[in-house]
Design a protein around this motif. Structure first.
Motif, PDB file in Angstrom:
ATOM      1  N   HIS A  24       0.850  -1.196   0.000  1.00  0.00           N
ATOM      2  CA  HIS A  24       0.000   0.000   0.000  1.00  0.00           C
ATOM      3  C   HIS A  24       0.886   1.247   0.000  1.00  0.00           C
ATOM      4  N   SER A  41      -6.141   0.750  -1.902  1.00  0.00           N
ATOM      5  CA  SER A  41      -6.809  -0.501  -1.534  1.00  0.00           C
ATOM      6  C   SER A  41      -7.616  -1.092  -2.695  1.00  0.00           C
ATOM      7  N   SER A 129     -12.260   3.985  -0.934  1.00  0.00           N
ATOM      8  CA  SER A 129     -12.403   5.440  -1.063  1.00  0.00           C
ATOM      9  C   SER A 129     -12.357   5.868  -2.533  1.00  0.00           C
ATOM     10  N   GLU A 199     -11.436  10.516   4.503  1.00  0.00           N
ATOM     11  CA  GLU A 199     -11.577  10.003   5.868  1.00  0.00           C
ATOM     12  C   GLU A 199     -11.410  11.134   6.892  1.00  0.00           C
ATOM     13  N   THR A 214      -6.132   7.723  -1.953  1.00  0.00           N
ATOM     14  CA  THR A 214      -4.687   7.919  -2.104  1.00  0.00           C
ATOM     15  C   THR A 214      -4.303   7.965  -3.580  1.00  0.00           C
TER      16      THR A 214
HETATM   17  P1  13P Z   1      -7.241   3.979   0.076  1.00  0.00           P
HETATM   18  O1  13P Z   1      -8.572   3.384  -0.283  1.00  0.00           O
HETATM   19  O2  13P Z   1      -7.067   5.323  -0.482  1.00  0.00           O
HETATM   20  O3  13P Z   1      -6.152   3.029  -0.218  1.00  0.00           O
HETATM   21  O4  13P Z   1      -7.235   4.198   1.652  1.00  0.00           O
HETATM   22  C1  13P Z   1      -7.080   3.156   2.541  1.00  0.00           C
HETATM   23  C2  13P Z   1      -6.864   3.642   3.887  1.00  0.00           C
HETATM   24  O5  13P Z   1      -6.639   2.900   4.806  1.00  0.00           O
HETATM   25  C3  13P Z   1      -6.934   5.090   4.095  1.00  0.00           C
HETATM   26  O6  13P Z   1      -6.629   5.422   5.387  1.00  0.00           O
END
Ligand code: 13P
Ligand code: SF4
Length: 302
Positions: A24, A41, A129, A199, A214
């Protein structure tokens, strides 16, 4: 072992065992650099669902490796640090969600991928996200519950005027960001654009020039004609942002934007995971099959 020696050994073991390393963007730069695939993710779950490798080393946190296992049940999925978890994923429990569903049988359960397999198994569809907007728009006329991230859920609800209840979970890293931190940094760097992960709380998100996952934030910094950014997400992403845009300037909104769990993994842990084939993720079949349905629906709509 020195870094170069670790890289050599990791590459040798990867070939010998037909393994693939997924990392990640929040991992340390040295781990992102040795990974076969680096991403957010959503991207990493897409890679996990398609790989031909026999072993997946997931440099991330538990829910990510668990998602990879659910999507590739016949592969060996290893999490280099057993304790690396996501506190938000633990904020929704199977029991509480079951109780909620009994009281609200008419609500469709939209589950953030930052959740346990048991919670995914009780949900109708998963989102990350980067696809939450696209997927939630499909359900915009339905009665919904968004679990477990109250901030991303509230942001979606406001933006699309949804009939959506939100679970009271949050990311301890992003939830702590404040409007004052943003205004102070904007005053310090008046030419910089503020970009943020959803978030964060709504009052912080509203101050941003760009909101995204991200990957969404990374793409924005690559494609934007702006040269300077205040980054409102975990600092690991700055490693990749700088790699893509070496002439642009990046300021982390606050040094506290470091996910303790993401940063537990070291190169040595990745090496040991490959060598000793540790720590294997196991998901009971009855949970895995139900959680797969919610994840598969997400991948089809992404
Ligand atoms: P992403 O979906 O952007 O990878 O975010 C995962 C995450 O844990 C953000 O805090
Ligand atoms: Fe979980 Fe937040 Fe860490 Fe992401 S940054 S893994 S949501 S604690």
């Amino acid at each position: 072992m020195e870094k170069e020696q670790l890289y050599k050994e990791i590459n040798r073991l990867k070939k010998e065992k037909n393994a693939v390393i997924l990392a990640h963007y929040y991992q340390e730069g040295s781990i992102q650099d040795i990974a076969d695939f680096t991403g957010d993710s959503l991207y990493l779950s897409q890679v996990a669902s398609k790989t031909d490798a026999d072993i997946i080393i997931f440099a991330g946190v538990h829910f990510m490796a668990e998602t990879a296992k659910i999507l590739s049940p016949n592969k060996k999925v290893l999490l280099p640090v057993k304790e690396a978890g996501c506190p938000m994923a633990e904020m929704a429990t199977e029991l509480r969600l079951k109780t909620y569903k009994e009281k609200h049988p008419d609500r469709i359960i939209v589950c953030y991928v930052n959740s346990t397999a048991k919670v995914k198994a009780l949900s109708d569809i998963c989102v990350t996200s980067s696809n939450a907007e696209t997927i939630i728009k499909h359900y915009k006329d339905e009665k919904l519950l968004y679990v477990p991230d109250k901030n991303l859920g509230t942001y979606m609800r406001e933006k699309y005027n949804l009939d959506m209840e939100v679970w009271p979970g949050f990311c301890c890293i992003h939830n702590d960001l404040t409007p004052k931190q943003v205004s102070d940094m904007k005053a310090k760097y008046p030419n910089a654009q503020f970009i943020v992960h959803p978030e964060a709380k709504l009052e912080v998100v509203k101050m941003a020039e760009h909101i995204g996952s991200t990957k969404g934030l990374l793409n924005y910094t690559i494609e934007s004609s702006h040269n300077e950014f205040i980054v409102g997400t975990e600092d690991g992403i700055i490693h990749t942002m700088k790699k893509h845009s070496p002439n642009k300037i990046f300021h982390i909104l606050t040094p506290s934007l470091r996910c303790y769990d993401m940063k537990l993994t070291t190169l040595e842990d990745v090496y040991l995971a490959l060598k000793e084939e540790q720590f294997e993720i196991i998901v009971p079949k009855e949970i895995s099959e139900k959680a797969f349905i919610a994840l598969d629906k997400m991948l089809k709509l992404s």
